[in-house]
Design a protein around this motif. Structure first.
Motif, mmCIF file in Angstrom:
data_model
loop_
_atom_site.group_PDB
_atom_site.id
_atom_site.type_symbol
_atom_site.label_atom_id
_atom_site.label_comp_id
_atom_site.label_asym_id
_atom_site.label_seq_id
_atom_site.Cartn_x
_atom_site.Cartn_y
_atom_site.Cartn_z
ATOM 1 N N LEU A 4 0.809 -1.213 0.000
ATOM 2 C CA LEU A 4 0.000 0.000 0.000
ATOM 3 C C LEU A 4 0.840 1.259 0.000
ATOM 4 N N LEU A 5 2.009 1.184 0.604
ATOM 5 C CA LEU A 5 2.796 2.389 0.827
ATOM 6 C C LEU A 5 4.268 2.052 0.689
ATOM 7 N N ARG A 59 -6.552 0.745 2.664
ATOM 8 C CA ARG A 59 -6.328 1.888 1.773
ATOM 9 C C ARG A 59 -7.254 3.040 2.150
ATOM 10 N N LEU A 62 -6.018 4.769 5.348
ATOM 11 C CA LEU A 62 -4.846 5.622 5.141
ATOM 12 C C LEU A 62 -5.213 6.899 4.384
ATOM 13 N N VAL A 69 -2.177 7.229 -1.102
ATOM 14 C CA VAL A 69 -1.975 5.817 -1.428
ATOM 15 C C VAL A 69 -2.509 5.574 -2.843
#
Length: 77
Positions: A4-5, A59, A62, A69
């Motif tokens: 995701l990051l 997601r 965040l 993202v």
């Protein structure tokens, strides 16, 4: 697992970890021990990954917290 990051920003990784932990979403931080090889100068990014079934919720969490993202399945890297 879905990444995701990816970032060199340790504060952002810690913030994302805290959000996911509080939400009860399991995650892994990949490459966090690479600092041994890079000499702790922060050149190699850390990656945050979640299980496929948790990716959408993670997601959204965040993004709601202000972390940029990319869409699932797309990468900026």
């Amino acid at each position: 697992m879905i990444e995701l990051l990816r970032t060199n920003n340790q504060v952002m990784v810690s913030f994302a970890e805290a959000l996911l932990k509080d939400a009860g979403i399991p995650y892994d931080v990949l490459d966090q021990h690479m600092s041994v090889l890079e000499g702790s100068i922060g050149v190699l990014p850390r990656r945050l990954a979640v299980h496929d079934e948790d990716a959408v919720a993670a997601r959204r969490l965040l993004i709601d917290a202000g972390i940029d993202v990319p869409p699932i399945g797309e990468s900026r890297y």
